[in-house]
Write a protein that holds these residues in place. Structure first.
Motif, PDB file in Angstrom:
ATOM      1  N   TYR A 207       0.858  -1.185   0.000  1.00 57.25           N
ATOM      2  CA  TYR A 207       0.000   0.000   0.000  1.00 57.25           C
ATOM      3  C   TYR A 207       0.895   1.237   0.000  1.00 57.25           C
ATOM      4  N   VAL A 208       0.376   2.302  -0.584  1.00 57.16           N
ATOM      5  CA  VAL A 208       1.125   3.557  -0.644  1.00 57.16           C
ATOM      6  C   VAL A 208       0.964   4.303   0.682  1.00 57.16           C
ATOM      7  N   ALA A 209       2.067   4.838   1.197  1.00 58.47           N
ATOM      8  CA  ALA A 209       2.018   5.679   2.398  1.00 58.47           C
ATOM      9  C   ALA A 209       3.168   6.664   2.295  1.00 58.47           C
ATOM     10  N   MET A 210       3.326   7.474   3.327  1.00 60.03           N
ATOM     11  CA  MET A 210       4.455   8.399   3.316  1.00 60.03           C
ATOM     12  C   MET A 210       5.743   7.610   3.537  1.00 60.03           C
ATOM     13  N   HIS A 211       6.821   8.077   2.926  1.00 61.01           N
ATOM     14  CA  HIS A 211       8.100   7.377   3.042  1.00 61.01           C
ATOM     15  C   HIS A 211       8.755   7.665   4.393  1.00 61.01           C
ATOM     16  N   PRO A 212       9.309   6.616   5.026  1.00 56.53           N
ATOM     17  CA  PRO A 212       9.967   6.837   6.330  1.00 56.53           C
ATOM     18  C   PRO A 212      11.364   7.436   6.222  1.00 56.53           C
ATOM     19  N   GLY A 213      11.859   7.654   5.003  1.00 55.50           N
ATOM     20  CA  GLY A 213      13.227   8.140   4.831  1.00 55.50           C
ATOM     21  C   GLY A 213      14.181   6.970   4.668  1.00 55.50           C
ATOM     22  N   VAL A 214      15.365   7.245   4.115  1.00 50.57           N
ATOM     23  CA  VAL A 214      16.350   6.169   3.998  1.00 50.57           C
ATOM     24  C   VAL A 214      17.183   6.111   5.273  1.00 50.57           C
ATOM     25  N   VAL A 215      17.627   4.905   5.622  1.00 53.50           N
ATOM     26  CA  VAL A 215      18.392   4.730   6.855  1.00 53.50           C
ATOM     27  C   VAL A 215      19.872   5.004   6.590  1.00 53.50           C
ATOM     28  N   THR A 216      20.430   4.328   5.587  1.00 48.80           N
ATOM     29  CA  THR A 216      21.833   4.411   5.127  1.00 48.80           C
ATOM     30  C   THR A 216      22.791   3.652   6.054  1.00 48.80           C
ATOM     31  N   LYS A 217      23.935   3.291   5.475  1.00 46.03           N
ATOM     32  CA  LYS A 217      24.933   2.538   6.265  1.00 46.03           C
ATOM     33  C   LYS A 217      25.543   3.405   7.348  1.00 46.03           C
ATOM     34  N   ASP A 218      25.469   4.725   7.174  1.00 45.11           N
ATOM     35  CA  ASP A 218      26.034   5.619   8.193  1.00 45.11           C
ATOM     36  C   ASP A 218      25.129   5.771   9.408  1.00 45.11           C
ATOM     37  N   ASP A 219      23.888   5.266   9.301  1.00 42.73           N
ATOM     38  CA  ASP A 219      22.956   5.448  10.415  1.00 42.73           C
ATOM     39  C   ASP A 219      22.348   4.125  10.853  1.00 42.73           C
ATOM     40  N   GLY A 220      23.091   3.037  10.668  1.00 44.04           N
ATOM     41  CA  GLY A 220      22.684   1.786  11.307  1.00 44.04           C
ATOM     42  C   GLY A 220      22.134   0.691  10.428  1.00 44.04           C
ATOM     43  N   LEU A 221      22.175   0.854   9.100  1.00 44.71           N
ATOM     44  CA  LEU A 221      21.748  -0.250   8.240  1.00 44.71           C
ATOM     45  C   LEU A 221      22.989  -0.750   7.493  1.00 44.71           C
ATOM     46  N   ALA A 222      23.620  -1.749   8.078  1.00 46.73           N
ATOM     47  CA  ALA A 222      24.931  -2.200   7.596  1.00 46.73           C
ATOM     48  C   ALA A 222      24.902  -2.612   6.124  1.00 46.73           C
ATOM     49  N   GLN A 223      23.783  -3.204   5.683  1.00 42.96           N
ATOM     50  CA  GLN A 223      23.732  -3.717   4.313  1.00 42.96           C
ATOM     51  C   GLN A 223      23.473  -2.615   3.282  1.00 42.96           C
ATOM     52  N   SER A 224      23.220  -1.398   3.729  1.00 38.73           N
ATOM     53  CA  SER A 224      22.834  -0.321   2.813  1.00 38.73           C
ATOM     54  C   SER A 224      24.005   0.141   1.954  1.00 38.73           C
ATOM     55  N   VAL A 225      23.702   0.415   0.676  1.00 36.70           N
ATOM     56  CA  VAL A 225      24.705   0.986  -0.217  1.00 36.70           C
ATOM     57  C   VAL A 225      24.725   2.519  -0.092  1.00 36.70           C
ATOM     58  N   LEU A 226      23.723   3.057   0.586  1.00 41.06           N
ATOM     59  CA  LEU A 226      23.571   4.513   0.676  1.00 41.06           C
ATOM     60  C   LEU A 226      24.407   5.090   1.819  1.00 41.06           C
ATOM     61  N   THR A 227      24.721   6.377   1.704  1.00 39.86           N
ATOM     62  CA  THR A 227      25.476   7.068   2.748  1.00 39.86           C
ATOM     63  C   THR A 227      24.628   8.194   3.330  1.00 39.86           C
ATOM     64  N   GLN A 228      25.180   8.855   4.325  1.00 37.05           N
ATOM     65  CA  GLN A 228      24.451   9.955   4.972  1.00 37.05           C
ATOM     66  C   GLN A 228      23.984  11.011   3.970  1.00 37.05           C
ATOM     67  N   ASP A 229      24.729  11.167   2.866  1.00 33.00           N
ATOM     68  CA  ASP A 229      24.349  12.131   1.831  1.00 33.00           C
ATOM     69  C   ASP A 229      22.957  11.879   1.252  1.00 33.00           C
ATOM     70  N   HIS A 230      22.557  10.614   1.220  1.00 36.99           N
ATOM     71  CA  HIS A 230      21.315  10.266   0.521  1.00 36.99           C
ATOM     72  C   HIS A 230      20.077  10.418   1.373  1.00 36.99           C
ATOM     73  N   ARG A 231      20.277  10.771   2.645  1.00 35.69           N
ATOM     74  CA  ARG A 231      19.102  10.976   3.494  1.00 35.69           C
ATOM     75  C   ARG A 231      18.329  12.197   2.997  1.00 35.69           C
ATOM     76  N   PHE A 232      17.054  12.209   3.269  1.00 35.11           N
ATOM     77  CA  PHE A 232      16.228  13.361   2.891  1.00 35.11           C
ATOM     78  C   PHE A 232      15.163  13.579   3.943  1.00 35.11           C
ATOM     79  N   ASP A 233      14.654  14.768   3.966  1.00 38.96           N
ATOM     80  CA  ASP A 233      13.535  15.093   4.842  1.00 38.96           C
ATOM     81  C   ASP A 233      12.482  15.763   3.967  1.00 38.96           C
TER      82      ASP A 233
END
Lengths: 245, 233
Positions: A207-233
């Motif tokens: 179902y569609v809802a608001m996005h919770p934001g990306v976590v990223t490897k810099d903020d506790g998701l070890a498997q993430s390819v994303l970095t703190q740069d990719h976070r958004f608000d």
């Protein structure tokens, strides 16, 4: 300017009058079997053009946005909170490909941005339609360094927008709910990962809802390819819709 | 207290005035993808009443709602100031991305709308509308709501049986059944003990350990977390 507006108004009233006349004839025909009354051949009205300029600004730090889809329509929505995403929206949200959204049956007229919209950049997209005044506009684009995040607006009422008037919006980000937010390299199509785009499998809440934001490897998701740069608000996109014709 | 004055004023004010000033249809949508809302309280009240004030300590009634989803205290408080109220319109939890609608007839003078509900799984996060002036003109209005922290409990992000009781640490439940166990605790301190904008769940990626019992890919959120559509009849 003034005379041209007056002229358009006049031809619009003519078109409305004509359509009323035609529908009146139609209802007569339901009740009588007699041959229709002869109709004076009407003067063909000059086509009325409705044109909208849509300026979009990518407000994120490092989330390029896929070519922005802008569509005019009278019915329907591109998405609804709590409902499953359409396949067209799933495509846009997972891969950035807007072609299915632009060819949805409800679309009266659609236009794509020329290319992906980098962070901090803006673009103006013009969309127009002849004769039918559209009641709604919808706009959608993927945040490409995510699994299935998108932003935009669905079924924004523009029926009261006069020529040279504009509406400004700041939009939040949504999650199409069609792909888990694993943030794995293999699942994110944007330049941060180069992974897969659309996959017809739906392995998330659907179902569609608001996005919770990306976590990223810099903020506790070890498997993430994303970095703190990719976070958004929120908000992620600025939209200004101006009716020019 | 302040409420006693309000009651006296209201008794004077309402004695000669018609009962129903406005009829409202209030629809609350949980915009999040992974957070449940506890039973909502929706109330229309005077300018003097409020559920909380930003930057001030939460009342025990607000604390009970924010830590355990218990709206009985807020309900009693609002009844005490002659508010018009709908409690628990969803008949329980409001699941992610779901909506609930309540009809609310307001008495003259009750011109401010407030809404509150706890977010699960959190320690003391709540979504709220706090004293929104109800327009006198009929029409449809839309308001977006943010998530707040009651400031009454450390956000340890541990799911603990009984964690909903005021003053008891821990998150009482994760209704989605998608949280973890065995966390060591994100923090035992609450840096800001007044009502403030919630910083969001931290979570972690270890469902059987780590610091948090909540899942960082499921139980985070960005504002706004709810939309409210108010139809003034």
């Amino acid at each position: 300017m003034i005379s041209s507006n007056t002229y358009k108004k006049a031809s619009l009233s003519a078109a409305i009058a004509l359509s009323l006349f035609v529908s009146a004839c139609g209802s007569d025909n339901d009740n009588k079997t007699a041959t229709p009354e002869p109709v004076e051949p009407p003067v063909v009205p000059t086509p009325v053009n409705y044109e909208y300029m849509v300026k979009v600004v990518n407000l994120t730090t490092a989330q390029p946005m896929s070519p922005v889809a802008v569509v005019l329509h009278n019915e329907g929505k591109l998405w609804e909170i709590g409902m499953p995403a359409s396949t067209a929206l799933e495509n846009l949200a997972e891969s950035g490909d807007n072609s299915a959204v632009l060819s949805e049956t409800m679309v009266l007229s659609g236009q794509s941005g020329a290319s992906p919209l980098p962070p901090g950049m803006s673009e103006t997209i013009t969309v127009s339609i002849e004769d039918t005044m559209p009641s709604s506009i919808s706009i959608a684009t993927m945040l490409v360094n995510t699994n299935d995040a998108f932003t935009g607006v669905t079924a924004k009422d523009i029926s009261n927008l006069a020529v040279n008037e504009s509406i400004s919006l700041l939009t939040s980000s949504y999650d199409s709910g069609t792909e888990k937010n694993s943030e794995l390299m293999a699942t994110i199509p944007g330049p941060a990962a180069g992974g897969e785009g659309y996959n017809e499998m739906r392995d998330d809440v659907d179902y569609v809802a608001m996005h919770p934001g990306v976590v990223t490897k810099d903020d506790g998701l070890a498997q993430s390819v994303l970095t703190q740069d990719h976070r958004f608000d929120n908000p992620t996109l600025s939209i200004t819709i101006t009716r020019v014709e | 207290m302040k409420f006693n004055k309000t009651i006296a004023a209201l008794m004077l004010a309402t004695s000669s005035i018609a009962a129903n000033a406005q009829q409202l249809e209030v629809t609350v949508t949980n915009l999040t993808q992974g957070m449940h809302y506890t039973p909502l309280i929706i109330a229309a009240h005077t300018a003097d009443a409020s559920l909380y004030k930003l930057g001030e300590t939460a009342s025990p009634e607000l604390q009970a709602m924010a830590e355990g989803g218990d709206i009985s205290g807020l309900s009693t408080m609002l009844t005490g100031v002659n508010a018009d109220m709908v409690a628990n319109p969803a008949g329980g939890l409001l699941a992610p991305a779901q909506s609930t609608t309540a009809m609310l007839d307001t008495a003259d003078g009750n011109m401010y709308l407030s809404i509150a509900s706890m977010l699960l799984p959190t320690n003391d996060a709540f979504v709220a509308l706090n004293g929104w002036k109800i327009p006198s003109e009929a029409g449809t209005y839309k308001v977006m709501l943010n998530a707040y922290d009651a400031g009454t409990e450390a956000n340890d992000e541990l799911i603990i049986m009984g964690g909903g009781a005021p003053g008891t640490p821990g998150i009482p439940a994760a209704p989605g059944g998608n949280a973890g166990t065995g966390g060591t605790g994100v923090t035992s301190m609450e840096a800001n003990t007044t009502v403030h904008v919630h910083r969001g769940n931290l979570g972690d990626d270890d469902l059987t350990g780590g610091t948090s019992d909540v899942d960082n890919t499921v139980h985070r959120w960005l504002n706004p977390v709810a939309s409210v559509t108010i139809v003034v009849k």
